[in-house]
Enzyme design. Structure first.
Site, PDB file in Angstrom:
ATOM      1  N   GLU A 168     155.882 -75.285-132.538  1.00 38.63           N
ATOM      2  CA  GLU A 168     156.649 -74.039-132.537  1.00 38.63           C
ATOM      3  C   GLU A 168     157.730 -73.988-133.617  1.00 38.63           C
ATOM      4  OE1 GLU A 168     158.082 -73.134-128.630  1.00 38.63           O
ATOM      5  OE2 GLU A 168     156.099 -73.208-127.743  1.00 38.63           O
ATOM      6  N   GLU A 356     149.907 -75.355-124.993  1.00 37.68           N
ATOM      7  CA  GLU A 356     150.857 -75.214-123.883  1.00 37.68           C
ATOM      8  C   GLU A 356     150.621 -73.885-123.198  1.00 37.68           C
ATOM      9  OE1 GLU A 356     155.073 -75.504-124.738  1.00 37.68           O
ATOM     10  OE2 GLU A 356     154.696 -77.186-126.097  1.00 37.68           O
TER      11      GLU A 356
HETATM   12  C1  GCO Z   1     158.562 -74.369-125.895  1.00 33.55           C
HETATM   13  C2  GCO Z   1     158.323 -75.827-125.955  1.00 33.55           C
HETATM   14  C3  GCO Z   1     158.435 -76.520-124.639  1.00 33.55           C
HETATM   15  C4  GCO Z   1     159.100 -75.753-123.545  1.00 33.55           C
HETATM   16  C5  GCO Z   1     158.139 -74.839-122.857  1.00 33.55           C
HETATM   17  C6  GCO Z   1     158.756 -74.002-121.750  1.00 33.55           C
HETATM   18  O1  GCO Z   1     157.616 -73.602-125.936  1.00 33.55           O
HETATM   19  O2  GCO Z   1     159.700 -73.945-125.797  1.00 33.55           O
HETATM   20  O3  GCO Z   1     157.208 -76.206-126.625  1.00 33.55           O
HETATM   21  O4  GCO Z   1     159.162 -77.639-125.017  1.00 33.55           O
HETATM   22  O5  GCO Z   1     159.674 -76.582-122.615  1.00 33.55           O
HETATM   23  O6  GCO Z   1     157.612 -73.963-123.783  1.00 33.55           O
HETATM   24  O7  GCO Z   1     159.689 -73.117-122.287  1.00 33.55           O
END
Ligand code: GCO
Length: 453
Positions: A168, A356
C-alpha cells in the site's frame, strides 16, 4: 451461506496476512533499531491511547506456536512482512545476522508445515535513521530499499519464492507525509507526492534485485484499491470522483503497470508540485514486468465535492444503509467486483492475488469462544465476489484474509480487532474465532473436493 468452492482452481492459495510492526513486538531485541512507527507512536496524541507496537502480540517470541496454529487451521500460505530495521538496522550498509535469523527460523518452520511463505519487503516500518535523512521524499531512500532487498533476498531466496515489494504505497506516502495520520506524521503535500514516486522507484529497483538474487521468484506489489463513486448521480461530483480515483488508484496502477503517470493527475497536482523529482528513465525503472498484482480491498470511497465542509471530500460510508464494520467502513462486497472489473478492463491481463481483505468487529470471548458471525459473512461475501470475477475470466489465484491475529491497527492502536484468531492483550492467549474454524473448513472442503476428482 457458503461460497461455491468449485469456482476456485486446484492451486488456489488460501492464506492469511500479517505485518511485522503490527504483531512482532520485541522492538529493541537482537539489534533492531527504531522504525518510523516506534518514533511516531511514542509522540503524544498520534495513536489512540498512546499505544505502540513495543509488545504487540509478541509474535517475535511466539512465532512457533503461531505457525502451529496456522497449520492446525490448514492454511496453505502465509503473507508476513520483514522488519527492515531488524535486517539492516542502519537502513544501509551490512545486514544484521540476529535479525535475519528470526525470519530464517520462521520460513523453515512454515515450509516444514507445508505453508508457503509470502514475504513483503516494506509494510511501512522505515528505519528511523532513514527518516532522519529525509525519508521517502528523498530519492536515496529508493536506493536504500534496493540494497536492503538484496540482503534479505540472498538470505531467504533459496526458500522464499513469493515476494511482494511494497504494501500500500498510497498509505505510506499520503497518510505518512500529507495527512500525517500515519508515521512519520508529516503534513507536507509536495513531499508526499515525491514520497509516492520514490516508493514506486524503490519498488522497481527492488524487483530488479529480487530477480538477480532469486531467479525463480514470483514478484509483485500490493496496492490498496478502492472503487470511487459519487454520493449521488447529479453529475456535480464527477470531477471529484475523477480526481480522487486518479490519486488513489491510477497514480499507482498506471506507472507500475503501464509505465506512465496519469496526465490528468499530474495537472491536478501542478499547484502543489512541479514533479521535478520524476527523472528521465524513472517510468521505465518503475514499470518492471511483474508476475502478479496484489490487491488489498476493504471498502468503497464515496465522494461528495464540498459536501462535508472542513473535512475531505471522501467518505467511507455511503449513507445508503449498508452495514458497517467496527472501523465505520461500509461492508460492500460489490465494491470488490467493481475494483477487480476495473483492473480487468483498464490494464493488461496479470495474475491477481487478494493480498488482504477482512474486517474489524467488536469481538468478545465468552466461555472460551468468539461467535463472530459478522466476520464469517464478510469473508464469505467477498469470496463470492472473487468467485464471480473468476467466472468472468479473471485470473485470481489466491486470497489472504487480514488478519491471522488481532493486532496493532496503526493509529487506532489495539481497539480494532481484525483477526480470525482473538488475542487477549494481557495474557497473549490466542483463541480461534468462529471465523477461523469457518475458513479452515472452507479450505479443507476445497482440498477434499480436489482429491475426490
Ligand atoms: C492496511 C494495512 C494493514 C491494516 C489493514 C486494516 O491496509 O492498512 O495493510 O496493515 O491493518 O488494512 O486496516
Amino acid at each position: 451461506m457458503t461460497v461455491d468452492i468449485s469456482a476456485f482452481p486446484d492451486d488456489f492459495s488460501w492464506g492469511v496476512a500479517t505485518s511485522a510492526y503490527q504483531i512482532e513486538g520485541a522492538v529493541g531485541e537482537d539489534g533492531r533499531t527504531p522504525s518510523i512507527w516506534d518514533t511516531f507512536a511514542e509522540q503524544p496524541g498520534r495513536v489512540i491511547g498512546g499505544e505502540t507496537g513495543a509488545i504487540a502480540v509478541d509474535h517475535y517470541h511466539r512465532w512457533s506456536d503461531d505457525v502451529d496454529l496456522m497449520s492446525e487451521l490448514g492454511l496453505g500460505a502465509y503473507r508476513f512482512s520483514i522488519a527492515w530495521p531488524r535486517v539492516q538496522p542502519d537502513g544501509q550498509g551490512s545486514g544484521n545476522a540476529a535479525g535475519i535469523a528470526f525470519y530464517d527460523r520462521l520460513v523453515d518452520r512454515l515450509l516444514e508445515k507445508g505453508i508457503t511463505p509470502w514475504a513483503t519487503l516494506y509494510h511501512w516500518d522505515l528505519p528511523d535513521t532513514l527518516e532522519q535523512s529525509g525519508g521517502w521524499p528523498v530519492r536515496d531512500t529508493a536506493e536504500h530499499i534496493a540494497d536492503y532487498t538484496t540482503i534479505i533476498a540472498e538470505a531467504l531466496g533459496d526458500r522464499v519464492k513469493h515476494w511482494i515489494t511494497l504494501n500500500e504505497p498510497w498509505c505510506a506516502a499520503y497518510l505518512g507525509y500529507a495527512s500525517g495520520i500515519h508515521a512519520p506524521g508529516r503534513t507536507e503535500p509536495a513531499a508526499s507526492v515525491a514520497a509516492s514516486h520514490h516508493l514506486m522507484l524503490g519498488h522497481g529497483l527492488a524487483v530488479d534485485r529480487l530477480r538477480a538474487a532469486v531467479p525463480d521468484a514470483q514478484v509483485g506489489v500490493t496496492l490498496n484499491l478502492y472503487p470511487v463513486s459519487p454520493v449521488d448521480d447529479s453529475g456535480r461530483h464527477d470531477d471529484a470522483v475523477r480526481r480522487i480515483d486518479g490519486l488513489m488508484n491510477r497514480w499507482f496502477l498506471d506507472p507500475i503497470l503501464k509505465g506512465s503517470y496519469p496526465k490528468d493527475v499530474l495537472a491536478d497536482i501542478a499547484p502543489v508540485t512541479d514533479a521535478s523529482f520524476i527523472l528521465d528513465g524513472d517510468p521505465e525503472l518503475i514499470a518492471q514486468p511483474l508476475d502478479f498484482l496484489g490487491i488489498n480491498y476493504y471498502t468503497r470511497h464515496v465522494v461528495g465535492a464540498g459536501l462535508w465542509p472542513g473535512s475531505s471530500d471522501v467518505r467511507f460510508e455511503s449513507e445508503n444503509g449498508l452495514e458497517r464494520t467496527a472501523s465505520g467502513w461500509d461492508i460492500d462486497p460489490q465494491g470488490l467486483v467493481d475494483v477487480l472489473s476495473r483492473v480487468q478492463r483498464d490494464y493488461a491481463p496479470i495474475p491477481v492475488y487478494l493480498t488482504e481483505n477482512g474486517a474489524a468487529f467488536d469481538d468478545e470471548v465468552v466461555d472460551g469462544v468468539v461467535h463472530d458471525a459478522d466476520r464469517i459473512s464478510f469473508l464469505n461475501d467477498h469470496l463470492e465476489s472473487i468467485a464471480t470475477m473468476r467466472q468472468q475470466g479473471m485470473d485470481i489465484r489466491g486470497y489472504f484474509a487480514w488478519s491471522l491475529l488481532d493486532n496493532y491497527e496503526w493509529a487506532e492502536g489495539y481497539a480494532k480487532r481484525f483477526g480470525i484468531v482473538h488475542v487477549d492483550y494481557e495474557t497473549q492467549v490466542r483463541t480461534p474465532k468462529d471465523s477461523a474454524r469457518w475458513y479452515s473448513d472452507l479450505i479443507r472442503a476445497h482440498r477434499a473436493a480436489i482429491l475426490a476428482t
